[in-house]
Design an enzyme around this catalytic site. Structure first.
Site, PDB file in Angstrom:
ATOM      1  N   SER A 172       0.822  -1.216   0.000  1.00  7.61           N
ATOM      2  CA  SER A 172       0.000   0.000   0.000  1.00  7.61           C
ATOM      3  C   SER A 172       0.854   1.264   0.000  1.00  7.61           C
ATOM      4  O   SER A 172       1.998   1.272   0.463  1.00  7.61           O
ATOM      5  CB  SER A 172      -0.902   0.023   1.227  1.00  7.61           C
ATOM      6  OG  SER A 172      -1.677  -1.150   1.296  1.00  7.61           O
TER       7      SER A 172
HETATM    8  N1  SAH Z   1      -0.632  -4.961   4.096  1.00  9.51           N
HETATM    9  C1  SAH Z   1       0.096  -5.272   2.893  1.00  9.51           C
HETATM   10  C2  SAH Z   1      -0.695  -4.917   1.645  1.00  9.51           C
HETATM   11  C3  SAH Z   1      -1.210  -6.165   1.099  1.00  9.51           C
HETATM   12  S1  SAH Z   1      -2.236  -6.183  -0.320  1.00  9.51           S
HETATM   13  C4  SAH Z   1       1.470  -4.649   2.872  1.00  9.51           C
HETATM   14  O1  SAH Z   1       1.822  -3.916   3.804  1.00  9.51           O
HETATM   15  O2  SAH Z   1       2.230  -4.928   1.944  1.00  9.51           O
HETATM   16  C5  SAH Z   1      -3.493  -7.259   0.307  1.00  9.51           C
HETATM   17  C6  SAH Z   1      -3.112  -8.677   0.580  1.00  9.51           C
HETATM   18  O3  SAH Z   1      -4.273  -9.334   1.067  1.00  9.51           O
HETATM   19  C7  SAH Z   1      -2.663  -9.472  -0.638  1.00  9.51           C
HETATM   20  O4  SAH Z   1      -1.387  -9.973  -0.423  1.00  9.51           O
HETATM   21  C8  SAH Z   1      -3.700 -10.586  -0.757  1.00  9.51           C
HETATM   22  O5  SAH Z   1      -3.157 -11.818  -1.192  1.00  9.51           O
HETATM   23  C9  SAH Z   1      -4.210 -10.677   0.667  1.00  9.51           C
HETATM   24  N2  SAH Z   1      -5.528 -11.282   0.864  1.00  9.51           N
HETATM   25  C10 SAH Z   1      -6.651 -11.154   0.102  1.00  9.51           C
HETATM   26  N3  SAH Z   1      -7.661 -11.867   0.657  1.00  9.51           N
HETATM   27  C11 SAH Z   1      -7.170 -12.451   1.781  1.00  9.51           C
HETATM   28  C12 SAH Z   1      -7.732 -13.314   2.787  1.00  9.51           C
HETATM   29  N4  SAH Z   1      -8.992 -13.724   2.757  1.00  9.51           N
HETATM   30  N5  SAH Z   1      -6.923 -13.698   3.807  1.00  9.51           N
HETATM   31  C13 SAH Z   1      -5.634 -13.316   3.857  1.00  9.51           C
HETATM   32  N6  SAH Z   1      -5.046 -12.522   2.945  1.00  9.51           N
HETATM   33  C14 SAH Z   1      -5.806 -12.082   1.914  1.00  9.51           C
END
Ligand code: SAH
Length: 222
Positions: A61
């Site tokens: 993000s």
């Molecule tokens: N917080 C992260 C941003 C991640 S983007 C950072 O600091 O880099 C969102 C993430 O959520 C992705 O990697 C995606 O694979 C994950 N995601 C989506 N649905 C999910 C679920 N049900 N459980 C766990 N992770 C999930």
């Protein structure tokens, strides 16, 4: 490239410059080496004012969004925080720098493994990275003093509401209409009721899972 300087500029312009003045958060963001959480090829872009691809169609993000979500959680030292969507591990590291005890769940094993390794190498060995569907939360470790979801679902997952301790917040982007996501904060009051507030428009990747979108929603989204 002088990453330390780039980091100082990022905190000054992108975070403080937009009105975030919590010294604990600013210090935390000054400490986390964001360039370590992106692929080699994107290192020079690590401090840009936007998201960066991390593989599997996912992104780390924008720093300002990380700041907004962290502020909304009102993290206190020693709080047990659940993050859903580990991605690169960057947000989890910021929470750990704010002295939270962090549990973070990622559905892509490959991203979970990479994040676990980067976090460990950078001294964040005390947080737990779990592989699996975080839309159901982590009942065996509940309740939490804050839950942060970094992917957008269609509705607020009920299990996450149930895993909040009284007085704590769930911060989650909700896609009410296609392409229109609202960052939402739900507070579990001490009388057991919930308050809801809208923190503005955002753009997150989809939350895929039992309490999120069905598998395949990603292609729709892209
Ligand atoms: N917080 C992260 C941003 C991640 S983007 C950072 O600091 O880099 C969102 C993430 O959520 C992705 O990697 C995606 O694979 C994950 N995601 C989506 N649905 C999910 C679920 N049900 N459980 C766990 N992770 C999930």
């Amino acid at each position: 490239m002088d990453y330390e300087k780039a980091r100082e500029r990022m905190v000054h312009h992108q975070i403080r410059g937009r009105g975030v003045d919590d010294p604990r958060l600013l210090e935390a963001m000054q400490r986390v080496r964001r360039e370590r959480f992106v692929d080699e090829q994107f290192r020079s872009l690590a401090y840009r004012d936007g998201p960066i691809p991390i593989g599997h169609g996912q992104t780390i993000s924008q720093p300002y969004v990380v700041a907004l979500m962290t502020i909304a959680l009102e993290v206190k030292p020693g709080d047990r925080i659940l993050e859903v969507g580990t991605g690169s591990g960057y947000q989890a590291a910021v929470l750990a720098e704010m002295e939270a005890k962090v549990f973070t769940i990622e559905r892509h094993d490959d991203l979970a493994n990479r994040a676990r390794q980067v976090l460990e190498e950078n001294g964040y060995g005390n947080l737990r990275v779990i592989s699996g569907d975080g839309s159901k939360g982590l009942p065996e470790e509940a309740p939490f003093d804050g839950i942060l979801v970094t992917a957008a679902g269609p509705t607020i997952p009920t299990p996450l509401l149930e895993q909040l301790s009284p007085g704590s917040h769930l911060v989650i982007p909700i896609e009410e209409k296609p392409g229109r996501q609202k960052l939402t904060r739900i507070t579990r009051r001490t009388d057991g009721r919930y308050d809801r507030s809208d923190l503005g428009d955002v753009a997150f990747v989809p939350l895929i899972g039992e309490e999120g979108w069905e598998e395949g929603h990603e292609s729709y989204w892209q």
